[in-house]
Scaffold this active site. Structure first.
Site, PDB file in Angstrom:
ATOM      1  N   TYR A 124      44.311  -7.459 -11.411  1.00  0.00           N
ATOM      2  CA  TYR A 124      45.400  -6.560 -12.077  1.00  0.00           C
ATOM      3  C   TYR A 124      44.622  -5.771 -13.322  1.00  0.00           C
ATOM      4  CZ  TYR A 124      46.234 -10.882 -14.832  1.00  0.00           C
ATOM      5  OH  TYR A 124      46.216 -12.288 -15.328  1.00  0.00           O
ATOM      6  N   CYS A 125      45.264  -5.032 -13.580  1.00  0.00           N
ATOM      7  CA  CYS A 125      45.114  -4.000 -14.783  1.00  0.00           C
ATOM      8  C   CYS A 125      43.409  -3.799 -14.605  1.00  0.00           C
ATOM      9  CB  CYS A 125      45.359  -4.785 -16.157  1.00  0.00           C
ATOM     10  SG  CYS A 125      45.134  -3.327 -17.568  1.00  0.00           S
ATOM     11  N   PRO A 126      43.005  -3.111 -13.569  1.00  0.00           N
ATOM     12  CA  PRO A 126      41.276  -2.919 -13.576  1.00  0.00           C
ATOM     13  C   PRO A 126      41.125  -1.942 -14.239  1.00  0.00           C
ATOM     14  CG  PRO A 126      42.819  -1.955 -11.323  1.00  0.00           C
ATOM     15  CD  PRO A 126      43.785  -2.756 -12.242  1.00  0.00           C
TER      16      PRO A 126
END
Length: 280
Positions: A147-149
């Site tokens: 997540y939130c790469p």
């Protein structure tokens, strides 16, 4: 890779510890505090700052997350899991915060000279230094499926444990990292996986929302095979600063910074009311 130490200019720095989860009612407070501190370092009324902060059961959302097709259902899901949604004022996408996740901000002046990549690299080199006794395998690259790469995801053996964002306020730079220290990185990722599944439902969207693969994420405790705590990691930071002969002092907000905080907090409230509507 930028050498973090050069950006503290051989001056005494402020260390602000806001890691008591009950200290602030919402993560909106912490983004507003970082803005206030960024302005202080920008106008040179403050030296560089390192700040710790922790929030329990919060999901920090990016602006695109607040525009997800089935926003009401997705936000309602988070609330049903007893997580508070907050829309951030810096870049990035959805991130899980809880008592086992340490947020770590560096506030630096010179944003007109400090490039975006250079700002990220300052944080990467500092974290590598803090953890050099535990591991020399920290890599910085985008971990697909997390997540939130982002380009500066921090990982060990391909498993992400931290992500970095950046915000610029006038000439001040706030480089912010979340570090998953305790607990299960996979369980946090499963929460965000369900958020996107609930909010997208397979629809085609202009914005590409990440497809979360929980196995791509871990906590530092899992990766280092030790029961590392947030408190222990904070001690590692201060020990490292002392070893590196950085002159630091425990500090709090000045009266001027508190006044700036009040204004910035209202901006965060307005942002969240606009983004979340009746779900705020």
């Amino acid at each position: 890779m930028s050498e973090w130490k050069s950006f503290f200019n051989h001056q005494q720095i402020r260390l602000i510890d806001h890691s008591n989860p009950t200290m602030h009612a919402s993560a909106m407070d912490d983004f507003a505090i970082d803005d206030a501190l960024a302005l202080s370092v920008s106008n040179q009324s403050s030296p560089p700052v390192i700040r710790f902060w922790v929030h329990d059961k919060t999901v920090v959302l990016g602006i695109p997350d607040a525009r997800i097709p089935y926003k009401n259902e997705a936000i309602t899901y988070l609330k049903q899991q007893e997580y508070q949604p907050v829309v951030r004022n810096s870049g990035g996408l959805a991130v899980v915060l809880d008592k086992g996740v340490l947020n770590f901000s560096i506030l630096l002046p010179g944003g007109n000279k400090l490039g975006i990549h250079e700002g990220y690299e300052v944080m990467v080199s500092l974290i590598r230094g803090i953890l050099k006794q535990e591991t020399d395998e920290i890599e910085a690259y985008e971990v697909i499926g997390s997540y939130c790469p982002g380009e500066y995801d921090l990982s060990i053996n391909g498993k992400k444990f931290a992500g970095i964002s950046q915000r610029r306020v006038r000439d001040g730079v706030a480089v912010q990292i979340y570090i998953s220290i305790e607990g299960s990185g996979q369980e946090r990722a499963e929460l965000i996986q369900q958020f996107y599944q609930t909010g997208v439902r397979g629809e085609e969207t202009k914005f590409h929302y990440p497809t979360i693969q929980p196995d791509t994420m871990r906590s530092l405790s899992q990766l280092l095979n030790t029961e590392l705590t947030v408190s222990e990691f904070k001690q590692m930071v201060t020990d490292f600063l002392t070893t590196e002969k950085i002159d630091w002092i425990i500090s709090e907000l000045s009266n001027e910074e508190k006044q700036t905080f009040d204004k910035r907090k209202q901006q965060m409230v307005d942002r969240n009311q606009k983004a979340l509507g009746d779900l705020f």
